[in-house]
Scaffold this active site. Sequence first.
Site, short mmCIF file in Angstrom:
data_model
loop_
_atom_site.label_atom_id
_atom_site.label_comp_id
_atom_site.label_asym_id
_atom_site.label_seq_id
_atom_site.Cartn_x
_atom_site.Cartn_y
_atom_site.Cartn_z
NE ARG A 172 -3.84 -2.31 0.67
CZ ARG A 172 -3.69 -3.55 0.17
NH1 ARG A 172 -2.74 -3.83 -0.71
NH2 ARG A 172 -4.53 -4.51 0.51
CB SER A 212 -8.83 -0.91 4.34
OG SER A 212 -9.29 -2.08 3.73
CD GLU A 247 -5.43 1.45 2.41
OE1 GLU A 247 -5.09 0.38 2.96
OE2 GLU A 247 -6.26 1.51 1.50
P1 FAD Z 1 -8.14 9.57 -4.91
O1 FAD Z 1 -8.79 9.14 -3.65
O2 FAD Z 1 -8.79 10.61 -5.73
O3 FAD Z 1 -6.66 10.04 -4.57
C1 FAD Z 1 -5.84 9.24 -3.73
C2 FAD Z 1 -4.45 9.89 -3.66
O4 FAD Z 1 -3.82 9.83 -4.93
C3 FAD Z 1 -4.50 11.37 -3.30
O5 FAD Z 1 -3.37 11.66 -2.51
C4 FAD Z 1 -4.41 12.08 -4.64
O6 FAD Z 1 -3.81 13.36 -4.52
C5 FAD Z 1 -3.52 11.13 -5.42
N1 FAD Z 1 -3.79 11.09 -6.87
C6 FAD Z 1 -4.96 10.75 -7.47
N2 FAD Z 1 -4.80 10.74 -8.81
C7 FAD Z 1 -3.51 11.09 -9.06
C8 FAD Z 1 -2.74 11.25 -10.24
N3 FAD Z 1 -3.25 11.05 -11.47
N4 FAD Z 1 -1.43 11.63 -10.11
C9 FAD Z 1 -0.89 11.84 -8.88
N5 FAD Z 1 -1.58 11.69 -7.73
C10 FAD Z 1 -2.87 11.32 -7.82
N6 FAD Z 1 -7.58 0.16 -2.27
C11 FAD Z 1 -6.83 -0.96 -2.43
O7 FAD Z 1 -5.59 -0.88 -2.54
N7 FAD Z 1 -7.42 -2.20 -2.49
C12 FAD Z 1 -8.74 -2.37 -2.37
O8 FAD Z 1 -9.22 -3.49 -2.45
C13 FAD Z 1 -9.57 -1.22 -2.18
N8 FAD Z 1 -10.90 -1.35 -2.03
C14 FAD Z 1 -11.66 -0.24 -1.80
C15 FAD Z 1 -13.04 -0.41 -1.61
C16 FAD Z 1 -13.85 0.69 -1.38
C17 FAD Z 1 -15.34 0.50 -1.19
C18 FAD Z 1 -13.29 1.99 -1.35
C19 FAD Z 1 -14.16 3.19 -1.15
C20 FAD Z 1 -11.91 2.17 -1.53
C21 FAD Z 1 -11.08 1.04 -1.74
N9 FAD Z 1 -9.71 1.16 -1.93
C22 FAD Z 1 -8.93 0.05 -2.14
C23 FAD Z 1 -9.06 2.48 -1.86
C24 FAD Z 1 -9.08 3.25 -3.21
O9 FAD Z 1 -10.16 2.84 -4.02
C25 FAD Z 1 -7.78 3.09 -4.02
O10 FAD Z 1 -6.68 3.52 -3.25
C26 FAD Z 1 -7.83 3.86 -5.33
O11 FAD Z 1 -6.67 3.59 -6.09
C27 FAD Z 1 -7.94 5.38 -5.14
O12 FAD Z 1 -8.19 5.95 -6.42
P2 FAD Z 1 -8.86 7.37 -6.59
O13 FAD Z 1 -8.82 7.70 -8.04
O14 FAD Z 1 -10.18 7.39 -5.95
O15 FAD Z 1 -7.82 8.30 -5.80
P1 NAP Z 2 -10.45 -10.55 4.52
O1 NAP Z 2 -10.60 -11.54 3.44
O2 NAP Z 2 -11.44 -10.49 5.62
O3 NAP Z 2 -9.01 -10.75 5.17
C1 NAP Z 2 -8.61 -9.93 6.26
C2 NAP Z 2 -7.15 -9.56 6.05
O4 NAP Z 2 -6.37 -10.72 6.05
C3 NAP Z 2 -6.99 -8.90 4.72
O5 NAP Z 2 -6.79 -7.57 5.01
C4 NAP Z 2 -5.81 -9.59 4.07
O6 NAP Z 2 -4.66 -8.76 3.98
C5 NAP Z 2 -5.44 -10.70 5.01
N1 NAP Z 2 -5.47 -12.01 4.31
C6 NAP Z 2 -6.56 -12.74 4.01
N2 NAP Z 2 -6.18 -13.90 3.42
C7 NAP Z 2 -4.83 -13.88 3.36
C8 NAP Z 2 -3.84 -14.77 2.87
N3 NAP Z 2 -4.18 -15.94 2.34
N4 NAP Z 2 -2.55 -14.39 2.93
C9 NAP Z 2 -2.19 -13.21 3.47
N5 NAP Z 2 -3.07 -12.32 3.95
C10 NAP Z 2 -4.38 -12.66 3.91
O7 NAP Z 2 -10.29 -9.08 3.90
P2 NAP Z 2 -11.38 -8.13 3.26
O8 NAP Z 2 -11.50 -6.93 4.10
O9 NAP Z 2 -12.61 -8.90 2.90
O10 NAP Z 2 -10.65 -7.67 1.93
C11 NAP Z 2 -10.36 -8.60 0.91
C12 NAP Z 2 -9.21 -8.06 0.07
O11 NAP Z 2 -9.57 -6.80 -0.50
C13 NAP Z 2 -7.95 -7.82 0.91
O12 NAP Z 2 -6.83 -8.13 0.13
C14 NAP Z 2 -8.01 -6.34 1.19
O13 NAP Z 2 -6.72 -5.76 1.33
C15 NAP Z 2 -8.71 -5.80 -0.05
N6 NAP Z 2 -9.46 -4.59 0.29
C16 NAP Z 2 -8.77 -3.43 0.44
C17 NAP Z 2 -9.44 -2.25 0.74
C18 NAP Z 2 -8.67 -0.96 0.86
O14 NAP Z 2 -9.31 0.08 0.93
N7 NAP Z 2 -7.36 -1.00 0.88
C19 NAP Z 2 -10.82 -2.26 0.92
C20 NAP Z 2 -11.49 -3.46 0.78
C21 NAP Z 2 -10.80 -4.63 0.46
P3 NAP Z 2 -4.35 -7.70 2.82
O15 NAP Z 2 -5.21 -6.54 3.11
O16 NAP Z 2 -2.92 -7.41 3.05
O17 NAP Z 2 -4.63 -8.31 1.51
#
Ligand code: FAD
Ligand code: NAP
Length: 339
Positions: A166, A239, A335
Amino acid sequence: MTLQIQNNVSLKPFNTFGVDVRAQQYAEACNDDEVREALAYAAAQDLPLLVIGGGSNLLLTADVQALVLRMASRGIRILREDCSHGLVEAEAGEPWHPFVLWCLEMGLAGLENLSLIPGTVGAAPIQNVGAYGVEIKDVFHSLTAIDRQTGELREFVRDECEFAYRDSLFKRETGRWLILRVRFLLPRVAELHLEYGPVRERLQQMGIERATPMHVSRAICAIRSEKLPDPAVLGNAGSFFKNPVIAQAQAAELKNRYPGLVGYPQADGQVKLAAGWLIEQAGWKGFRDGDAGVHVLQALVLVNHGQATGTQLLSLARRIQSDIAERFGVTLEMEPNLY
Ligand code: FAD
Ligand code: NAP
């Protein structure tokens, strides 16, 4: 100048928390020229510039005294392909999930586990988006960014992006790089990653015996839709905390005290704890203070039940952080990007 700049614009529709703050000025950039116009305008006005995509990883805690520039550039193309791979390029403003589906429909795999992540292609490298055991770094090829300090274009290949859990160079050097377009090298024959969470079980429930990348995408969409709140219905930024990575000895000590502790050993010997488990164990799941709350199905997700402000959400996040530090001796890092 083709860039349309508006004054005093509500950012509520442009952040998935649905927080109602205002931007001093707001514009949308559809191409590189408009990005350059925005940079020149902000410099001439001595105004900070905040670049956003889908606003799905933001927590806005006050009115933004800046020019907010939303990336709205569109375009996806295959730059080259052979029988084993395709090199695909997408503009920063392309919405992420439709881009993933486009690649799958073109027979290009590798992004299926990242289905249904909100936001844009241009923001995906910022925190090296990841889900279900895959991160974009696994199929990332290169990107083009503009150096906001000098206006020069720069190409970054994967090793130069310093991708980590991340995290990336772009997240650490906040405000320096504006990502214009991103390229992915995607395989035609997929090596599927089904080991995470309930993916395999879901495929079985769907009656799929020989899964394709499209099947995996559908399974992940189904799992995510059941578990995660839809920002269109309930404001959230996914998250709210990163999963903390701690020393093996501390993890073992915690496991003694809490046999149900969920942790995953890492290649470097450390252990990644499921932050959601810690928060749930501490009793926060479903908690609500006014309109700021913790999701009932996933304790890692903070939610806005309607009128929560960014500071109320931040204050809830800080309460959770101190409680987890006190109970477990573990530091939770936020995050989303705070402004
Ligand atoms: P924004 O929120 O608009 O911006 C995020 C950051 O990036 C800000 O600092 C902004 O200034 C910068 N930025 C945006 N665009 C640019 C650009 N073109 N150049 C330079 N900087 C820029 N994240 C995960 O990693 N895994 C997931 O599974 C995941 N699941 C999500 C589920 C939900 C329901 C939600 C709401 C969010 C989730 N996220 C997840 C977080 C998010 O969706 C990601 O981090 C996504 O990449 C953010 O994209 P955005 O365009 O909305 O960025
Ligand atoms: P989940 O399946 O309930 O699992 C909980 C956590 O355990 C996750 O965060 C994941 O870590 C870790 N995990 C699960 N299985 C694993 C494995 N086999 N090996 C190593 N780590 C394991 O998680 P969830 O909330 O439903 O999300 C599912 C996936 O979507 C995850 O990968 C999560 O990161 C991603 N997600 C991210 C965001 C975001 O905003 N960043 C939002 C929603 C979902 P990791 O998070 O490191 O993968």
